[in-house]
Design an enzyme around this catalytic site. Structure first.
Site, short mmCIF file in Angstrom:
data_model
loop_
_atom_site.label_atom_id
_atom_site.label_comp_id
_atom_site.label_asym_id
_atom_site.label_seq_id
_atom_site.Cartn_x
_atom_site.Cartn_y
_atom_site.Cartn_z
N ASP A 168 -12.13 -30.15 -10.85
CA ASP A 168 -12.09 -30.72 -9.51
C ASP A 168 -12.23 -32.24 -9.62
O ASP A 168 -12.82 -32.76 -10.56
CB ASP A 168 -13.25 -30.18 -8.66
CG ASP A 168 -13.24 -28.67 -8.58
OD1 ASP A 168 -12.17 -28.11 -8.27
OD2 ASP A 168 -14.29 -28.04 -8.82
N ASP A 210 -7.16 -27.66 -9.35
CA ASP A 210 -8.19 -26.84 -8.71
C ASP A 210 -8.57 -27.55 -7.39
O ASP A 210 -7.72 -27.77 -6.56
CB ASP A 210 -9.38 -26.65 -9.65
CG ASP A 210 -10.28 -25.49 -9.22
OD1 ASP A 210 -9.95 -24.81 -8.23
OD2 ASP A 210 -11.31 -25.27 -9.86
N ARG A 216 -8.61 -24.48 2.72
CA ARG A 216 -9.96 -24.92 2.36
C ARG A 216 -10.24 -26.35 2.83
O ARG A 216 -10.44 -27.25 2.03
CB ARG A 216 -10.19 -24.80 0.86
CG ARG A 216 -10.09 -23.39 0.33
CD ARG A 216 -10.46 -23.33 -1.13
NE ARG A 216 -10.31 -21.98 -1.69
CZ ARG A 216 -10.54 -21.64 -2.94
NH1 ARG A 216 -10.95 -22.57 -3.79
NH2 ARG A 216 -10.36 -20.39 -3.36
N ASP A 237 -15.55 -30.12 -4.34
CA ASP A 237 -16.25 -28.85 -4.19
C ASP A 237 -17.75 -29.11 -4.14
O ASP A 237 -18.29 -29.93 -4.90
CB ASP A 237 -15.92 -27.90 -5.33
CG ASP A 237 -14.57 -27.20 -5.14
OD1 ASP A 237 -13.87 -27.54 -4.17
OD2 ASP A 237 -14.23 -26.34 -5.96
#
Length: 436
Positions: A216, A255, A312, A259
């Site tokens: 990430d 990815d 997301r 996060d």
């Protein structure tokens, strides 16, 4: 020009004329004061989201002169992060730093051959019943470990990382904010790292197989009091549309962009520009992490631009997440799955946001139900029109009926702008380069 279009145009013009610094700082201070700002010494203001809870977020603002660094290479970034332990430090990123400047081949171990990997694990040969194993998978994993070691940079407590000027940033690096307190990341253009060695999983996606990638752009893992502000996070030079396909599946090399996982808490994400990415932001990474995540993952998202995002934005588990005054733009040529993912025991409070959706994309798709978790979604505008997102979702997707009422009300909010004005404000003022 109709009234709605004129209103949006007027807001955009006003934003340009007034200047983003004035808008963000509430029209306080003189132009000379704005020019003399030292971003490294700035702290998160009071009542500015969950990151301001308790002791607040001050990053490395108290750093002495010996712990202020200007860096121009990835090696210098990592060295500065290591130096001085958790003593307050300010790291000023000057220019564009490439964490993978020598290319993916620099990480590959001897004997790894991607073409041989494809031959060995072709579903026509390997099938879909078992995970891949054997020599080429072992060599792929070893190559991936080399990349992992190189591109991840651990951020210690009491650190501010800030871009110098309007065009500084990091390409291909992963900032790991792990098990620490009090970190600020601001004014950086962050190009998502690409996984040079994705793994083929023939058993994934209902045994049709999938390429799975790591890394990430920014990871907040078990950390507290984090402020991520005025950054641009994007796939940059490597959009998913440029990626090849093998075995009928996209060779996915990305990815997440940001996060927030594993018991992280008290995080404010403000005035960022998230663009052209698939799985953008995960808050809570597992349904089984209740013992770690319950009562935590308290995150505020405000005045962020999400443009060309597939899904997301964010997907939430467990946390009390406050999302207000964000602008979500779905472009006509992109793939789109959903914006808010309602996951296990999440308490999402999403109000006063603006959505710009193209023809053929219904507001019903802005919400996605993964688990039975009530949410609050009020005073949101879609294409300039007040829209009850929950009601539209339930009417058009009856198999995923959502319940209203997150069970809490945010108190740590800065000024809430009218959602009708958000496209004009956020589109011009979010992202790197608007703090100077």
């Amino acid at each position: 020009m109709n009234a709605q279009m004129w209103h949006g145009h007027a807001i955009r013009r006003a934003a340009v004329l007034i200047g983003c610094t004035a808008l963000v700082l509430g029209l306080t201070g003189t132009a000379a004061e704005a020019r003399s700002r030292d971003l490294g010494r700035e702290v998160l203001g009071g009542a500015d989201g969950w990151g301001s809870e308790g002791s607040g977020t001050t990053g490395g603002s108290a750093a002495d002169a010996a712990h202020v660094y200007t860096v121009t290479t990835w090696a210098e970034v990592k060295a500065a992060l290591r130096d001085g332990g958790s003593a307050p430090k300010i790291i000023k990123v000057k220019g564009v730093i490439d964490a993978v400047s020598e290319g993916c081949d620099a990480f590959a171990v001897e004997g790894y051959d991607f073409q041989q990997y494809l031959k060995d694990y072709d579903p026509a040969v390997w099938g879909h019943d078992n995970p891949v194993s054997g020599e080429q998978e072992d060599l792929r994993a070893a190559s991936a470990a080399n990349q992992d070691k190189e591109i991840k940079a651990s951020v210690p407590a009491n650190t501010t990382i800030v871009g110098v000027g309007k065009a500084s940033g990091i390409r291909g690096g992963s900032l790991q904010i792990k098990a620490v307190d009090n970190v600020i990341v601001r004014n950086l253009t962050l190009e998502a790292p690409i996984d040079c060695f994705p793994q083929w999983d023939p058993t994934d996606d209902n045994k049709t197989g999938a390429w799975n990638s790591e890394y990430d752009g920014v990871v907040v893992y078990g950390s507290t009091h984090v402020w991520v502000d005025h950054n641009a996070l994007t796939d940059g030079r490597y959009p998913d549309s440029s990626l090849p396909s093998y075995f009928g599946k996209v060779f996915q090399q990305h990815d997440g962009l940001l996060d927030i996982v594993r018991g992280a808490n008290h995080v404010t994400v403000s005035w960022n520009d998230f663009e052209d990415h698939d799985k953008t932001m995960l808050i809570g990474n597992s349904d089984s992490a209740g013992s770690t995540d319950s009562g935590k993952l308290k995150v505020t998202l405000h005045h962020n631009l999400f443009r060309g995002i597939v899904e997301r934005a964010p997907r939430v588990r467990f946390g009390q997440v406050d999302s207000y005054n964000n602008h979500f733009v779905v472009t006509g040529d992109q793939s789109y799955a959903y914006t808010f993912g309602v996951g296990k025991e999440s308490q999402l409070y999403a109000t006063d946001n603006a959505f710009s959706l193209p023809s053929g994309v219904s507001a019903a798709k802005t919400l996605k139900k993964w688990n039975e978790s009530p949410l609050t979604a009020a005073n949101n505008y879609v294409n300039g029109k007040l829209t009850d997102l929950i009601a539209v979702h339930n009417a058009e997707i009856p198999g995923e009926t959502l319940q209203s009422g997150a069970g809490w009300t945010p108190t740590l909010r800065t000024k809430v702008d009218p959602p009708q004005a958000i496209p004009g404000i956020v589109d011009h003022c979010a992202g790197a380069g608007h703090l100077r």
